[in-house]
Design a protein around this motif. Sequence first.
Motif, mmCIF file in Angstrom:
data_model
loop_
_atom_site.group_PDB
_atom_site.id
_atom_site.type_symbol
_atom_site.label_atom_id
_atom_site.label_comp_id
_atom_site.label_asym_id
_atom_site.label_seq_id
_atom_site.Cartn_x
_atom_site.Cartn_y
_atom_site.Cartn_z
ATOM 1 N N GLN A 1 0.798 -1.221 0.000
ATOM 2 C CA GLN A 1 0.000 0.000 0.000
ATOM 3 C C GLN A 1 0.831 1.273 0.000
ATOM 4 O OE1 GLN A 1 -3.321 0.157 -0.361
ATOM 5 N NE2 GLN A 1 -3.187 -2.060 -0.667
ATOM 6 N N GLY A 2 2.117 1.180 0.122
ATOM 7 C CA GLY A 2 2.927 2.384 0.199
ATOM 8 C C GLY A 2 2.856 3.009 1.583
ATOM 9 N N ARG A 3 3.698 3.983 1.811
ATOM 10 C CA ARG A 3 3.782 4.603 3.128
ATOM 11 C C ARG A 3 2.760 5.717 3.281
ATOM 12 N NH1 ARG A 3 8.868 8.321 5.191
ATOM 13 N NH2 ARG A 3 7.852 9.164 7.057
ATOM 14 N N PRO A 4 1.866 5.644 4.285
ATOM 15 C CA PRO A 4 0.937 6.747 4.535
ATOM 16 C C PRO A 4 1.584 7.801 5.435
ATOM 17 C CG PRO A 4 0.412 4.943 5.982
ATOM 18 C CD PRO A 4 1.578 4.480 5.140
ATOM 19 N N TYR A 5 0.972 8.964 5.502
ATOM 20 C CA TYR A 5 1.478 10.068 6.316
ATOM 21 C C TYR A 5 0.386 10.501 7.293
ATOM 22 C CZ TYR A 5 5.084 10.091 2.770
ATOM 23 O OH TYR A 5 6.095 9.710 1.930
ATOM 24 N N ALA A 6 0.812 10.960 8.453
ATOM 25 C CA ALA A 6 -0.147 11.331 9.488
ATOM 26 C C ALA A 6 -1.049 12.468 9.039
ATOM 27 C CB ALA A 6 0.589 11.714 10.770
ATOM 28 N N ASP A 7 -0.499 13.401 8.274
ATOM 29 C CA ASP A 7 -1.281 14.532 7.771
ATOM 30 C C ASP A 7 -0.529 15.154 6.608
ATOM 31 O OD1 ASP A 7 0.795 16.049 8.974
ATOM 32 O OD2 ASP A 7 -0.344 16.222 10.838
ATOM 33 N N TYR A 8 -1.100 16.194 6.004
ATOM 34 C CA TYR A 8 -0.482 16.831 4.845
ATOM 35 C C TYR A 8 0.829 17.519 5.209
ATOM 36 C CZ TYR A 8 -4.593 15.894 1.999
ATOM 37 O OH TYR A 8 -5.595 15.258 1.294
ATOM 38 N N ALA A 9 0.937 17.988 6.456
ATOM 39 C CA ALA A 9 2.185 18.627 6.884
ATOM 40 C C ALA A 9 3.339 17.633 6.868
ATOM 41 C CB ALA A 9 2.012 19.216 8.285
ATOM 42 N N ILE B 1 -0.420 8.787 -0.933
ATOM 43 C CA ILE B 1 -0.094 9.308 -2.257
ATOM 44 C C ILE B 1 -1.184 8.882 -3.228
ATOM 45 C CG2 ILE B 1 1.550 9.244 -4.160
ATOM 46 C CD1 ILE B 1 2.532 10.800 -1.765
ATOM 47 N N ALA B 2 -1.619 9.810 -4.072
ATOM 48 C CA ALA B 2 -2.712 9.546 -5.007
ATOM 49 C C ALA B 2 -2.207 8.717 -6.186
ATOM 50 C CB ALA B 2 -3.322 10.860 -5.498
ATOM 51 N N ALA B 3 -1.930 7.461 -5.926
ATOM 52 C CA ALA B 3 -1.426 6.566 -6.967
ATOM 53 C C ALA B 3 -1.774 5.128 -6.613
ATOM 54 C CB ALA B 3 0.087 6.710 -7.141
ATOM 55 N N ASP B 4 -2.087 4.351 -7.617
ATOM 56 C CA ASP B 4 -2.308 2.921 -7.463
ATOM 57 C C ASP B 4 -0.997 2.276 -7.002
ATOM 58 O OD1 ASP B 4 -2.744 0.190 -7.798
ATOM 59 O OD2 ASP B 4 -3.569 0.368 -9.820
ATOM 60 N N PRO B 5 -1.008 1.441 -5.952
ATOM 61 C CA PRO B 5 0.227 0.767 -5.534
ATOM 62 C C PRO B 5 0.912 0.005 -6.662
ATOM 63 C CG PRO B 5 -1.443 0.502 -3.852
ATOM 64 C CD PRO B 5 -2.124 1.160 -5.021
ATOM 65 N N LEU B 6 0.154 -0.462 -7.642
ATOM 66 C CA LEU B 6 0.767 -1.205 -8.751
ATOM 67 C C LEU B 6 1.686 -0.330 -9.596
ATOM 68 C CD1 LEU B 6 -2.138 -3.476 -10.101
ATOM 69 C CD2 LEU B 6 -0.144 -4.168 -8.759
ATOM 70 N N THR B 7 1.509 0.998 -9.539
ATOM 71 C CA THR B 7 2.375 1.868 -10.343
ATOM 72 C C THR B 7 3.788 1.955 -9.787
ATOM 73 O OG1 THR B 7 1.758 3.865 -9.099
ATOM 74 C CG2 THR B 7 0.426 3.313 -11.040
ATOM 75 N N ARG B 8 4.008 1.436 -8.598
ATOM 76 C CA ARG B 8 5.341 1.553 -8.003
ATOM 77 C C ARG B 8 6.369 0.672 -8.703
ATOM 78 N NH1 ARG B 8 5.696 0.566 -2.086
ATOM 79 N NH2 ARG B 8 4.057 -0.985 -2.378
ATOM 80 N N PHE B 9 5.914 -0.259 -9.537
ATOM 81 C CA PHE B 9 6.854 -1.083 -10.300
ATOM 82 C C PHE B 9 6.224 -1.372 -11.647
ATOM 83 C CE2 PHE B 9 9.815 -4.173 -11.573
ATOM 84 C CZ PHE B 9 10.888 -4.207 -10.669
ATOM 85 N N PHE B 10 6.826 -0.824 -12.707
ATOM 86 C CA PHE B 10 6.271 -0.977 -14.050
ATOM 87 C C PHE B 10 6.708 -2.297 -14.672
ATOM 88 C CE2 PHE B 10 4.606 2.891 -13.545
ATOM 89 C CZ PHE B 10 4.466 3.719 -14.639
ATOM 90 N N ALA B 11 5.935 -2.730 -15.680
ATOM 91 C CA ALA B 11 6.381 -3.862 -16.495
ATOM 92 C C ALA B 11 7.769 -3.528 -17.036
ATOM 93 C CB ALA B 11 5.402 -4.106 -17.638
ATOM 94 N N PRO B 12 8.787 -4.319 -16.724
ATOM 95 C CA PRO B 12 10.172 -3.906 -16.942
ATOM 96 C C PRO B 12 10.717 -4.168 -18.338
ATOM 97 C CG PRO B 12 10.118 -6.000 -15.823
ATOM 98 C CD PRO B 12 8.691 -5.598 -16.016
#
Length: 289
Positions: free
Chosen positions: A154-162, A198-209
């Motif tokens: 799921q990627g790393r979340p953040y406590a808030d926008y700051a 982060i506004a991104a699908d977790p699958l985008t973190r590694f593209f078809a290589p």
Amino acid sequence: MKASYSEFVELGGQRYHVRRWGNPQAPTLFMLHGWMDISATFQFVVDALAREWNIIAPDWPGFGLSAWSPGGYSLLQYTTDLDRLLDHYSPHAAVPIVAHSMGANISNIYISARPQRVSHFVNIEGYAPVPEFFEGSLGQVVGRWLDHIAKPGQGRPYADYARLCERLQQSNKRLPPERAKFLASQLGVMGDDGLVHIAADPLTRFFAPISLHREQLIELWRGMSLPVLCIRGGRSFISKAFEHRQEDLQERIAALPQGREALLEDGTHNLHHEHPEQVAQLIEALLEQ
């Protein structure tokens, strides 16, 4: 900041979010973002443009507000998305493209296949294949991709926008606080868990290589008959990768029939965040050709 607005279009069964700036009657300019980025982060360059433009900037599928793809992502699939978007927004006229990183690497492939669709190309740090970027054999790289598709996380979340803002400034110490705050507000989305993701699908973190070989890129660039400007940051990972391969880099640029390179010595990879005024000047100078 110059005002923007959002619109959503469905093309080929895919829902795209597209950010628009400027006058729809003005000359059209497409802006294509890079990996783990979104269309809104061109805001600083848009603010610095001197001329009036009809700017069209999509979120790639898997990023921002565009739909996700359950099968994963690849540069070749993104060329299909670009073809659909150009056919929708400018079916009868070639358009200039400004693209960063992943967006520029997609454009490298697309322009070779549809040269009549693009009039000018500003390539910001889109130099793939980058020497030694993928570690290990092709089989090992594909194996890591298959593992990621099976368990993307799921990627790393953040406590808030700051906190996200702080992380952006840690990653890029040249980023002014007000720009970091804006980027955090656009890149982050509040989840049901009360955390900022982060506004991104977790699958985008590694593209078809499966990507281009160096010789294939040179062949593509030799076939570009349009004006091309490559913009590179002197402190970027691209420049570091080519530090001891200057002949390779020079051969690539020389392959462009109407191309040249501009080096921003103090810039890193995200030049449109750090040096938007210089980038905007370079863009409009090319578009005058």
